[in-house]
Design a protein around this motif. Structure first.
Motif, mmCIF file in Angstrom:
data_model
loop_
_atom_site.group_PDB
_atom_site.id
_atom_site.type_symbol
_atom_site.label_atom_id
_atom_site.label_comp_id
_atom_site.label_asym_id
_atom_site.label_seq_id
_atom_site.Cartn_x
_atom_site.Cartn_y
_atom_site.Cartn_z
ATOM 1 N N GLU A 133 2.323 1.896 -3.357
ATOM 2 C CA GLU A 133 1.399 2.493 -4.312
ATOM 3 C C GLU A 133 1.141 3.953 -3.983
ATOM 4 O OE1 GLU A 133 -1.964 -0.025 -4.809
ATOM 5 O OE2 GLU A 133 -0.700 -1.611 -5.641
ATOM 6 N N GLN A 134 1.075 4.266 -2.713
ATOM 7 C CA GLN A 134 0.898 5.664 -2.333
ATOM 8 C C GLN A 134 2.067 6.504 -2.825
ATOM 9 O OE1 GLN A 134 -2.231 5.919 -1.507
ATOM 10 N NE2 GLN A 134 -1.949 6.894 0.461
ATOM 11 N N TRP A 189 0.833 -1.195 0.000
ATOM 12 C CA TRP A 189 0.000 0.000 0.000
ATOM 13 C C TRP A 189 0.870 1.248 0.000
ATOM 14 C CZ3 TRP A 189 -0.696 4.037 3.476
ATOM 15 C CH2 TRP A 189 -1.830 4.838 3.228
ATOM 16 N N ARG A 190 1.918 1.225 0.820
ATOM 17 C CA ARG A 190 2.794 2.377 0.882
ATOM 18 C C ARG A 190 3.505 2.589 -0.449
ATOM 19 N NH1 ARG A 190 4.794 5.101 4.606
ATOM 20 N NH2 ARG A 190 6.717 4.995 3.419
ATOM 21 N N ILE A 218 4.218 5.880 -5.191
ATOM 22 C CA ILE A 218 4.272 5.936 -6.646
ATOM 23 C C ILE A 218 3.219 6.914 -7.167
ATOM 24 C CG2 ILE A 218 3.862 4.616 -8.743
ATOM 25 C CD1 ILE A 218 4.918 2.166 -7.204
ATOM 26 N N ALA A 219 2.010 6.813 -6.642
ATOM 27 C CA ALA A 219 0.953 7.696 -7.123
ATOM 28 C C ALA A 219 1.284 9.142 -6.808
ATOM 29 C CB ALA A 219 -0.376 7.305 -6.476
#
Lengths: 291, 439
Positions: free
Chosen positions: A132-133, A129-130, A135-136
């Motif tokens: 993806e956060q 999750w981290r 990266i986004a």
């Protein structure tokens, strides 16, 4: 944020002690000593072959010095693993050639490599999750999300630059090293990248060290200039102090003049037209001209 | 001495009648690769996390547990075309089998099963399907054991051979993917660092010596082939180190040169060695490639070794992705490049050596399967590696099936079949990308 970039009271983030490097080709860097304090925006300037990129690579730890040490927060880089270094120092290289058809998102995700390993079982999902956060966020912030889904190799130089910057930001670094970030860009893209870096530096309290060829961009976007020549530091300080006619003439062996910038306080380096005899003014900021 | 047996001849000899040629599902299975869809459509938009991103700028925390102070809403970059990009999900490179990719892996896995079934069902000797099921059921314990020559063929010739083909195909394809990722070269295959030449020399020496000792189920040819392949890879690695550091170009060049030298040695031995004269045909057949397992002798060692090797390769997926950035680029994102290079090379060499020991030199599997699947699934190794293992397994099982059945009871060399498929496919690959070839 410091305005003059020189600090003696805060422990340096990156300290270079009497480092020298000898290449078998005869290239010789140093011995030089340099300290970068947290929060500074440092530009490495100088003529081609002066050792700017080599110094940057020494700072990143991919090149070992022949003598001296490079320390990150008082710990020598040679004692840290690549993974640990990559969690704190990110590099935006000048060019990136990727032989596979990775998409933009996949390339940015590569920035998470150093943080992705050795996660304990229960941390795995949170880690994803981290990732993806981060990266986004990196893609949104650099504008790379506009080409999300496209293949990296099909982008233009400016667009690729954004993606590589996003990849570096996805590493969540404290120190961002830029190798000629404006080299292949048009003037609009140059201004965009450097103002983005300046913004990010302020927001995220990054420390930035960049190798810049364009003296005016360096003066405008960086608060400390380190002028290198033949592997030595010739000048180090705020743009006003470093960009002087005499110093630049000597180091670059070119005819340049430093005048006040028309829009803001700060120097502007201009080429002198050949054939005009000028009286050089001892005060760098005052132009002197014979009619 | 264990050379390649002509299994078709064995199967033909067990029954006096000629075997039937049935291709049936074989071709269909090979052709059933899902069509390529535009890769952009596999980027998912994840609304649930997207909405949180659009309202609250997330600034990356400095450590896993303590977030940095969040800055106020950052001004949009002047260049960005604001199309709700904050809501975009980002395709994760993690092996979580998302959407299309997961579905495709399932398709590939089904393909492998179908290929295996076809491989077992068809062969030089025709065995009716219900008898096949009866034999297998008897062996597994679901029904009464069935005897007879076709039971022997199925259980002790065909089944191990088909399983071996699957394992070899998976091993070669995985090794090829590993080396392509490490060397960043579209022509890299499992033999790029000298494994084929080394195995060839080992097998030549084994044939020359004419021994017949069998160790752990391995005769002299597989054993020396394995040793030759591994030793040559180590030698190439050592040679490429000349000059202090190893570069990928150095590895490729050293591999090429070593292969040339060893290949010359094999040719010389073939011509000059007396003991080889009588076994020359067998040696050449071995080099052309073919599944050379003798019953279940070798599988208990080879199967776990290959499966473990493929499992280890999956763990290197992130490293291989990062290596695409180049050696310096990979170092910048945190890869210990020398260690990664060693691991990848060692693993690829082991997989190749294991495969080669029981199959001779089967080319194109390790070259073509990774390329094909990269086009379909993209280059992210977390998805690519399992797909390549499954795809390689199917490919070789079907190629072996063709080799056994096309001109039954004569057996064609599997390497020829894979080359006949692989060569045109490579030309097709070349043809389809008129622009800069990024594979």
């Amino acid at each position: 944020m410091r305005s003059d970039g020189l600090s003696t009271s805060v422990a340096p983030l990156l300290a270079i002690h009497a480092v020298s490097l000898h290449y078998p080709t005869g290239f010789h860097l140093g011995p030089l000593t340099l300290a970068v304090a947290p929060g500074e925006r440092v530009a490495l300037i100088g003529p081609n072959g002066a050792g700017k990129t080599t110094l940057l690579r020494l700072m990143a730890g991919v090149v070992r010095p022949s003598a001296g040490t490079v320390e990150l927060d008082r710990r020598p880089l040679s004692a840290l693993s690549r993974e640990l270094i990559a969690q704190r120092i990110a590099v935006v290289p000048q060019t990136l050639q990727i032989p596979f058809a990775f998409t933009v998102a996949e390339v940015v995700a590569l920035g998470r490599t150093a943080r992705r390993w050795k996660r304990a079982g229960w941390q795995w999902r949170e880690g994803l999750w981290r990732d993806e956060q981060a990266i986004a966020w990196a893609m949104t912030r650099t504008g790379a999300s506009a080409f999300d889904g496209r293949v990296f190799n099909e982008l233009s130089a400016g667009e690729k630059q954004r993606v590589v910057l996003a990849m570096a930001l996805a590493q969540e670094p404290e120190l961002l090293l830029l190798d000629e970030p404006t080299a292949h860009l048009d003037i609009r893209a140059q201004l965009d990248v450097l103002s983005l870096v300046a913004e990010l530096q302020r927001e995220q309290r990054l420390t930035v060290v960049g190798v810049i060829h364009d003296l005016n961009l360096a003066a405008q976007f960086f608060n400390r200039l380190v002028l290198l020549s033949h592997g030595q530091v010739v000048a180090d300080g705020p743009p006003d102090a470093v960009l002087r006619d005499d110093v630049l003439d000597q180091v670059f062996a070119a005819s340049v003049r430093v005048v006040p910038h028309p829009d803001h306080a700060g120097p502007l380096v201009v080429h002198r037209r050949p054939g005009i005899a000028d009286v050089r003014s001892p005060i760098a900021s005052l132009p002197a001209r014979l009619p | 001495m264990t050379g390649r047996r002509d299994d078709g001849a064995i199967e033909g000899a067990a029954l006096s009648a000629r075997g039937t040629i049935a291709l049936g599902e074989g071709d269909g299975a090979k052709g059933a690769v899902p069509p390529r869809s535009p890769r952009a459509t596999s980027t998912e938009i994840r609304e649930s996390e997207g909405s949180s991103l659009s309202h609250r700028p997330v600034s990356p925390p400095s450590s896993p547990l303590s977030p940095r102070p969040v800055a106020p809403n950052p001004p949009p970059s002047p260049c960005r075309t604001h199309s709700g990009t904050a809501g975009h999900g980002v395709r994760s490179v993690a092996p979580s089998g998302r959407g299309g990719a997961g579905g495709r892996l399932v398709i590939l896995a089904t393909l492998v099963l179908v290929a295996l079934l076809a491989g077992v069902a068809f062969g030089a000797v025709g065995i009716p399907p219900e008898r096949t099921l009866a034999i297998i059921g008897g062996a597994v314990g679901l029904a009464e054991p069935v005897g007879g020559p076709d039971s022997t063929i199925l259980l002790y010739v065909r089944l191990p051979r088909v399983l071996a083909a699957a394992l070899i195909g998976a091993a070669l394809a995985t090794a090829g993917t590993l080396l392509q990722g490490l060397l960043r070269n579209p022509l890299a295959d499992p033999y790029a660092v000298g494994a084929s030449a080394g195995a060839g020399l080992g097998a030549t020496v084994a044939f020359m010596l004419g021994l017949s000792t069998v160790v752990l189920g391995f005769g002299p040819v597989p054993a020396l082939g394995f040793v030759g392949a591994l030793a040559t890879s180590a030698l190439v690695y050592r040679l490429a180190r000349v000059g202090g550091a190893i570069s990928t170009t150095g590895l490729l060049l050293a591999g090429f040169a070593t292969s040339a030298i060893l290949g010359a040695a094999v040719s010389l031995l073939m011509v000059l060695s007396d003991p080889l004269v009588s076994r020359l045909r067998q040696l050449v057949l071995w080099m052309m490639g073919g599944i050379a397992v003798t019953g279940w002798d070798q599988l208990p060692i080879v199967a776990p070794a290959i499966l473990v090797g493929i499992g280890l390769a999956l763990r290197l997926a992130g490293t291989l992705d990062a290596l695409a950035l180049g050696e310096e680029g990979a170092a910048y994102v945190g890869v210990d490049v020398p260690a990664a290079r060693r691991s990848v090379l060692l693993l690829a060499s082991l997989l190749t050596a294991m495969a080669v020991s029981i199959s001779g030199l089967i080319g194109f599997v390790g070259l073509v399967v990774p390329h094909a699947l990269r086009i379909i699934l993209g280059p992210a190794h977390a998805r690519l590696l399992p797909a390549v293992a499954l795809g390689g397994a199917s490919f070789l099982v079907v190629a072996d099936l063709l080799a056994r059945t096309v001109i039954a009871p004569t057996e064609l060399p599997v390497g020829a079949i894979t080359a006949l498929v692989g060569g045109p496919f490579f030309l097709y690959l070349l043809n389809r990308s008129r622009q800069a070839y990024a594979f």
